[in-house]
Write an enzyme that holds these catalytic residues in place. Structure first.
Site, PDB file in Angstrom:
ATOM      1  N   ARG A 235       0.963  -1.060   0.069  1.00  0.00           N
ATOM      2  CA  ARG A 235      -0.043   0.049  -0.075  1.00  0.00           C
ATOM      3  C   ARG A 235       0.949   1.220   0.108  1.00  0.00           C
ATOM      4  O   ARG A 235       0.427   2.102  -0.774  1.00  0.00           O
ATOM      5  CB  ARG A 235      -1.096   0.000   1.108  1.00  0.00           C
ATOM      6  CG  ARG A 235      -1.856   1.215   1.439  1.00  0.00           C
ATOM      7  CD  ARG A 235      -2.700   1.524   0.424  1.00  0.00           C
ATOM      8  NE  ARG A 235      -3.413   2.806   0.688  1.00  0.00           N
ATOM      9  CZ  ARG A 235      -4.544   2.769   1.293  1.00  0.00           C
ATOM     10  NH1 ARG A 235      -5.121   1.941   1.843  1.00  0.00           N
ATOM     11  NH2 ARG A 235      -5.201   3.983   1.347  1.00  0.00           N
ATOM     12  N   HIS A 278     -19.116  13.231  -2.747  1.00  0.00           N
ATOM     13  CA  HIS A 278     -19.788  12.148  -2.045  1.00  0.00           C
ATOM     14  C   HIS A 278     -21.159  11.752  -2.145  1.00  0.00           C
ATOM     15  O   HIS A 278     -21.934  12.982  -2.152  1.00  0.00           O
ATOM     16  CB  HIS A 278     -19.362  12.458  -0.714  1.00  0.00           C
ATOM     17  CG  HIS A 278     -19.852  11.144   0.348  1.00  0.00           C
ATOM     18  ND1 HIS A 278     -19.048  10.168   0.508  1.00  0.00           N
ATOM     19  CD2 HIS A 278     -20.580  11.211   1.166  1.00  0.00           C
ATOM     20  CE1 HIS A 278     -19.599   9.496   1.114  1.00  0.00           C
ATOM     21  NE2 HIS A 278     -20.484  10.038   1.924  1.00  0.00           N
ATOM     22  N   ASP A 331     -14.523  12.508   4.443  1.00  0.00           N
ATOM     23  CA  ASP A 331     -15.709  12.986   4.217  1.00  0.00           C
ATOM     24  C   ASP A 331     -16.072  13.761   5.284  1.00  0.00           C
ATOM     25  O   ASP A 331     -17.203  14.096   5.717  1.00  0.00           O
ATOM     26  CB  ASP A 331     -16.670  11.689   4.106  1.00  0.00           C
ATOM     27  CG  ASP A 331     -16.538  10.695   3.207  1.00  0.00           C
ATOM     28  OD1 ASP A 331     -15.876  11.139   2.075  1.00  0.00           O
ATOM     29  OD2 ASP A 331     -16.951   9.899   2.970  1.00  0.00           O
TER      30      ASP A 331
END
Length: 375
Positions: A235, A278, A331
């Site tokens: 990652r 979103h 978010d």
């Protein structure tokens, strides 16, 4: 693209006497009440987004307001003295000493042409006068019909005119996408139609099956695949490769449009502005985990990768979409534009997506324009 202008109203004694006399003759029906508030209640903010397109609620929340309700439901509002706004049209006359900011301002469709709008406008201007402001600035007015309305009701006069090219410096926008790219297409269409003057420098796509890349290539805009093979790459190494690929495109604004990979903190800090689409209606206050809707109900703030699925599974009567600035907290960045949408009882995930997607297409363009206007 048409121009915008700033209007000014001299808040002298003659204006105050005239405005108070006119406002006194504008009788509202018995079911209509006027509230004063710092910011606005959540249902009123959501009503503004539902009624006026999604970018005004954050401005209204930054100021003081007169709010009209009829039988408890919002039907009109006027904001004064909004704070910490960064729009380019507020860098001239709006910054002069003794000048108070008026707006945004609006009434329900059913109340347009009635006395409610005139009442709110005059009372809000009188409020600025009572605070000691010598002049009110009515900012970013477009249509000539609206200029005439302000002139007739309040005596406003044009003090600044802007060609939109003055207000919209061209910025390099890079898109990150993972899916079919309908929102990418909305950006391409708005650019080609002259509604969004951006230099769309290219796209990074992290799935080989993503049709977003094909949309960009068909439009003559480069698209690069940066795919993570989890079996051969850590990652950390992928995140570094992704950062390097985006940095090579030197974006002024990075737009995440259906991007399905969580960005690490180093990536978020590396670019001047990152915005994200979103598929849920998020609260203006990032600390809150619930958000109020236009009908006064409260629903969860559906954050995370499965917002639509979670809304449908919970039986939420509302969904929505939000464009927000990206911060290290997922978010929870400042909202640029948002819209709520009603969901039918028993709707499935595909049906909810069909209701939400047109809102996304509008919000993407609205939010990118706001980024330009604030730059």
């Amino acid at each position: 693209m048409s121009g915008l202008c700033n209007l000014a109203v001299d808040l002298d004694d003659a204006f105050s006497a005239r405005a108070a006399a006119i406002a006194g003759t504008l009788h509202l029906d018995a079911a209509t009440t006027i509230e004063r508030s710092v910011g606005l209640p959540g249902d009123a903010l959501a009503w503004i987004d539902e009624t006026f397109g999604g970018s005004w609620s954050s401005e209204a929340a930054a100021g003081d307001n007169l709010l009209a309700r009829r039988n408890g439901h919002p039907v009109g509002f006027a904001t004064v003295a909004a704070r910490d706004l960064r729009f380019r049209w507020l860098r001239g006359a709006a910054s002069e000493p003794g000048t108070g900011l008026f707006g945004p301002f609006g009434v329900s469709v059913a109340d347009r042409g009635t006395s409610l709008g005139r009442f709110l406008l005059l009372r809000a201007l009188l409020d600025l006068s009572e605070r000691g402001y010598r002049r009110a600035l009515i900012a970013a007015v477009g249509p000539e019909s609206l200029i005439r309305y302000y002139a007739t009701v309040s005596g406003a006069a044009v003090v600044e005119r802007y060609d939109r090219a003055q207000l919209l410096p061209q910025k390099r926008v890079v898109v990150l996408a993972s899916g079919s790219g309908t929102n990418v297409q909305a950006v391409l269409d708005a650019r080609d139609e002259g509604r969004l003057p951006v230099d769309l420098a290219g796209a990074i796509v992290n799935r080989t099956s993503a049709f977003a890349a094909e949309r960009m290539l068909r439009a003559g805009t480069p698209a690069t695949f940066v795919v993570w093979d989890r079996s051969h790459e850590t990652r950390e190494r992928y995140d570094l490769r992704l950062l390097e690929s985006v940095a090579a495109m030197a974006p002024d604004v990075l737009a995440l449009l259906g991007w399905m990979h969580l960005l690490d903190h180093n990536f978020v800090r590396a670019f001047p502005r990152i915005v994200n689409l979103h598929p849920a209606y998020l609260p203006l206050d990032f600390r809150l985990d619930r958000v109020e809707m236009p009908d006064g109900t409260s629903i969860p703030a559906f954050r995370g990768a499965h917002a639509i699925r979670d809304a449908v599974a919970s039986g939420s009567p509302w969904g929505g979409a939000t464009m927000h600035d990206v911060t290290p907290d997922t978010d929870r960045g400042p909202v640029l534009a948002r819209r709520p949408v009603r969901l039918a009882r028993g709707i499935d995930e595909a049906g909810a997506l069909e209701r939400i997607r047109p809102l996304e297409h509008e919000l993407v363009v609205t939010a990118l324009l706001r980024c330009l206007y604030e730059s």
